[in-house]
Design an enzyme around this catalytic site. Structure first.
Site, PDB file in Angstrom:
ATOM      1  CD  GLU A 283       4.191  22.185 -25.353  1.00  0.00           C
ATOM      2  OE1 GLU A 283       4.478  22.631 -26.305  1.00  0.00           O
ATOM      3  OE2 GLU A 283       3.620  22.870 -24.321  1.00  0.00           O
ATOM      4  CG  ASP A 287       2.869  21.729 -21.174  1.00  0.00           C
ATOM      5  OD1 ASP A 287       3.115  22.994 -21.860  1.00  0.00           O
ATOM      6  OD2 ASP A 287       2.751  20.821 -22.004  1.00  0.00           O
ATOM      7  CB  SER A 541       1.564  24.633 -25.914  1.00  0.00           C
ATOM      8  OG  SER A 541       2.644  25.438 -25.973  1.00  0.00           O
TER       9      SER A 541
END
Ligand code: NAG
Ligand code: NAG
Ligand code: NAG
Length: 624
Positions: A283, A287, A541
C-alpha cells in the site's frame, strides 16, 4: 456488532421529572451482562461530566457557507483556533455546570478541569452522585470475561445544565468489549494481483497503467517548476515504503524524479519508515508511486501511524491517532457520547509493551497538509456510531480549515471487506469513513480500449469491484440529494431498499443515507515496484492518491495566483459535474446481487466520474 446494537442508547430530551429531565436512558443491555446489585452509598466513585461542544447543530451549515460554490463566503477558510473557539464548550456552559455541582455540595477545590475544558471531573460518594443525577448505580459483571462496569439505567439533569452536558460517566454506556472476530481491524484495499513483467511503454494502457497513462488519460501536463510549498499528505498505518522500490520505480517509469526522492516524515506515536526492501508494504509503495509522478517536484508529507507494537498486533481503532496529531483539541474533545480516543479501540500511549512507544500520545504536533489521502477504510458496522460521528465531525472541522480529505470507496462492490450484513448475508455493507458526508470518497475504474469503465475484475475467487452504496448512519447531505435521487429515479435498482419496501428483511440498502463514492479514478493494472519486483496491482486505494494528487496540483496553481486551498470539495463537484468524465459502464456486484449499475450522471459505483484535469483546473481557478 450484535452486542453493540443491543446496548445502543436512546437519548430522550423531552421527558420531565420535576426540575430535572431524563438525559439518557438505556433501552437494552446484552444478556451477557449480569446485574450484581446496587453499589453501597458510601463507596467512592470518580464522576466525569463530558461537556457539550458548542454549536454542533450549526456545524453543517458553517461548512457549507465556505464550501458551497453558491455561497458568497466560498473559500474563506477558518484558522485552527477559530474552529476550536467555535466548538469548545462555552465559558457559560462551564460556569453553569460548576455552579450546579458546587450548589449541590461538591467541594469546589475537588472539581478538576481537563486542559481543553472538555471534562469536569470529581470524586464523590455513590449516594451523593445518585442524588445529583436522580439515579441508582449498579455493578454489572460480564459473564464470559468477568469484566465489571458501574452503570445506571437512566439519569436526569436539571434543565439549567442539560444543554451543556454531552453525557455523565459512569452512566448508561456499556463498555465496548474486544471480540474474537477481526471486525474493527483496518482493511487495506489492494493486494498485488500477481506480478507481471513490465510491459513496453508503447503497449496500451489497457494492460499496464503507467504514470504516463494516467497523465494522458486525465490530460495532466507535467508539473510546473517551481511549485509553492504545498506538500501532498499521504497517510499510512502499519505498512511501510522501501526507498529501493521508489528508486527503481522512478528510474523505470518516471525518470524525471531523481533517485532518493522521499516523503517528508510526519511520524506519529513512534512510527518509523522506510523499511528494507524485503519488508516493504504494497500500500505504502503504491500510494507514493502513483502520487509522486503527478505532483513532483512538489513534496509529499507522510503521516505514518502507529508504533511497532500496534502495527504488529493491530488495534480496533481507526484514524483517531492521526487526527490527534494534526489537531490537539481532538485528543480530548467530546461529541456524540465520546470524549477523546476510545481506550478500548484506539492505541494507548505511553505503551510499555515490547515495541511500544514510550512517549505520550502525540497531540497537535503536525500541521495538516492541504490535501490528505487516506487509502484505508473499513465497514460502517465495525465501529460504534458515536465513534464515527465524533470522527466525522473532525473531518468537517478540517474542511472548515481548508483541508481536503479523501478515502477509497472499497474494493468489494456493495459488500464490505468483511462480507455482507444480516442473517442471510444479503444486506449491503457500507464503508467508514466514506459514509461521513464531509469527506470525498473515491471509487475505481478500469481502462478498456483506452476508455474507462467501472472497476470490476476477478481476483482469485472474489470480484474486485468499486465500493459504493448508502450509509445507515448519516442521512443524505443536501449537496448530493439531487444527483442521487436522479439516479434512484431513473435507474431504480431491481433489489429492494428501506424506502420502497415494506419488509426490512428485504431491504438491502438505505436510500435515504449518505451515498458514495463521490468521484472515481483508475484503480486497475497500475504499475508498481514492490519488494524489488515490477508488477501491477489495483484497488480504490490507488484511485484515492491519484485523485488526491490531482487536487493537490490544482491547489499548487491556486496558491501561485494568490488563492487558497480547496478544503471540502463535494459541494463544488456536485454543482459542476461536467468537470468530471461520467463513467456509465459496469457495476459493483456483491451480496448475491449484481450491485448497482454505473449510469449517466452520479451513480453508486463511480460517483460523478473521473478527473478531466483542464476542466477541473479552470473551474477551481475561477472560484474565489
Ligand atoms: C521539498 O522539500 C525539500 C526538503 O525539505 C525542500 O528543500 C523543497 O524546497 C521542498 N519543495 C517544495 C516545493 O516545497
Ligand atoms: C460500454 O458499453 C457499451 C454497450 O455495452 C459498449 O458498446 C462500450 O464499448 C462500453 N464502453 C466501455 C468503455 O467499456
Ligand atoms: C436509514 O437512514 C436514515 C438516515 O440516515 C436513518 O435515520 C435510518 O435509521 C436508516 N434506516 C435503517 C433501517 O438503517
Amino acid at each position: 456488532m450484535r452486542l453493540i446494537q443491543l446496548t445502543q442508547i436512546l437519548l430522550l430530551h423531552t421527558l420531565t421529572i420535576n426540575a430535572s429531565q431524563i438525559h439518557e436512558k438505556r433501552i437494552l443491555i446484552g444478556s451477557e451482562w449480569k446485574n450484581q446489585g446496587r453499589l453501597p452509598a458510601s463507596a467512592q466513585v470518580v464522576v466525569r461530566v463530558a461537556l457539550q461542544q458548542s454549536n454542533l447543530h450549526r456545524a453543517h451549515n458553517l461548512l457549507m457557507d465556505i464550501a458551497h460554490p453558491d455561497s458568497t463566503n466560498y473559500g474563506q477558510h477558518w484558522s485552527a483556533s477559530q474552529v476550536i473557539d467555535m466548538f469548545a464548550p462555552s465559558d457559560i456552559a462551564i460556569a453553569a455546570v460548576r455552579e450546579w455541582l458546587i450548589g449541590a455540595g461538591i467541594d469546589e477545590s475537588r472539581l478538576l478541569h481537563t486542559e481543553n475544558k472538555g471534562w469536569i471531573v470529581f470524586v464523590t460518594a455513590v449516594g451523593t452522585a445518585e442524588n445529583l443525577f436522580s439515579t441508582k448505580y449498579y455493578r454489572y459483571r460480564h459473564k464470559s470475561d468477568g469484566k465489571t462496569a458501574v452503570l445506571c439505567e437512566e439519569y436526569s439533569l436539571p434543565r439549567s445544565v442539560q444543554p451543556h452536558i454531552d453525557y455523565i460517566h459512569p452512566g448508561i454506556a456499556v463498555p465496548v468489549r474486544h471480540t474474537h472476530t477481526k471486525r474493527g481491524e483496518v482493511v487495506i484495499h489492494g493486494e498485488l494481483a500477481g506480478h507481471k513483467p513490465l510491459l513496453e511503454m508503447s503497449l496500451a494502457c489497457d494492460d499496464l497503467v503507467t504514470p504516463d497513462c494516467i497523465a494522458a488519460l486525465y490530460r495532466i501536463p507535467k508539473a510546473p517548476l517551481p511549485p509553492v510549498d504545498n506538500p501532498l499528505g499521504i497517510f499510512q498505518t502499519g505498512n511501510y515504503y522501501a526507498q529501493e522500490d521508489l528508486d527503481l520505480f522512478f528510474r523505470n517509469l518516471s525518470p524525471h524524479i531523481p533517485a532518493g526522492t522521499h516523503p517528508t516524515p510526519a511520524f506519529i506515536n513512534g512510527a518509523e519508515a522506510p523499511v528494507p526492501v524485503s519488508d516493504a508494504g504494497l500500500e505504502s509503495d503504491l500510494d507514493l508511486q502513483v502520487a509522486y509522478p503527478l505532483i513532483y517536484p512538489q513534496n509529499i508529507t507522510l503521516y505514518q501511524t502507529d508504533d511497532q507494537y500496534y502495527s504488529e498486533h493491530g488495534n480496533r481503532g481507526f484514524l483517531n491517532t492521526l487526527l490527534d496529531a494534526i489537531d490537539g483539541s481532538y485528543c480530548t474533545s467530546c461529541a456524540f457520547g465520546q470524549c477523546g480516543d476510545d481506550p478500548e479501540r484506539d492505541p494507548v500511549y505511553p505503551n510499555l509493551s515490547p515495541g511500544g512507544y514510550r512517549g505520550e500520545r502525540m497531540c497537535g504536533v503536525y500541521q495538516p497538509t492541504n490535501v490528505i489521502s487516506i487509502s484505508y477504510a473499513g465497514p460502517e458496522t465495525n465501529f460504534p456510531a458515536s465513534y464515527q460521528r465524533r470522527q466525522c465531525l473532525e473531518y468537517l472541522k478540517l474542511g472548515l480549515q481548508g483541508v481536503t480529505v479523501l478515502f477509497p470507496s472499497g474494493d468489494n462492490g456493495v459488500a464490505g471487506p468483511d462480507g455482507c450484513l444480516g442473517p442471510e448475508q444479503t444486506i449491503f455493507s457500507p464503508s467508514f469513513p466514506n459514509n461521513c458526508p464531509y469527506v470525498t470518497s473515491v471509487g475505481g475504474t478500469t481502462i478498456r480500449e483506452g476508455k474507462e469503465t467501472a472497476l470490476e475484475r476477478m481476483r482469485g475467487e472474489t470480484v474486485l469491484s468499486s465500493g459504493g452504496g448508502f450509509s445507515n448512519i448519516y442521512p443524505m447531505p443536501d449537496y448530493q440529494a439531487q444527483a442521487v435521487n436522479m439516479y434512484l429515479q431513473h435507474y431504480p435498482p431491481s433489489f429492494s431498499s428501506h424506502g420502497n419496501s415494506e419488509t426490512v428483511a428485504e431491504a438491502l440498502f438505505n436510500r435515504s443515507g449518505r451515498a458514495y463514492p463521490d468521484v472515481a479514478a483508475v484503480g486497475d493494472n497500475l504499475a508498481v515496484v514492490y519488494r524489488g519486483l515490477v508488477g501491477s496491482t489495483g484497488g480504490t486505494s490507488a484511485s484515492t492518491p491519484i485523485f488526491a494528487a490531482i487536487i493537490n496540483r490544482i491547489i499548487d496553481e491556486r496558491l501561485a495566483i494568490g488563492k487558497g486551498p480547496l478544503g471540502f470539495l463535494n459541494p463544488v463537484l456536485y454543482r459542476h459535474p461536467w468537470v468530471l468524465t461520467d463513467i456509465t459502464n459496469g457495476s459493483n456486484p456483491g451480496c448475491g446481487t449484481d450491485g448497482f449499475s454505473a449510469a449517466t450522471g452520479w451513480d453508486p459505483v463511480t460517483g460523478l466520474g473521473t478527473p478531466n484535469y483542464p476542466k477541473m483546473l479552470e473551474l477551481f481557478l475561477n472560484l474565489p
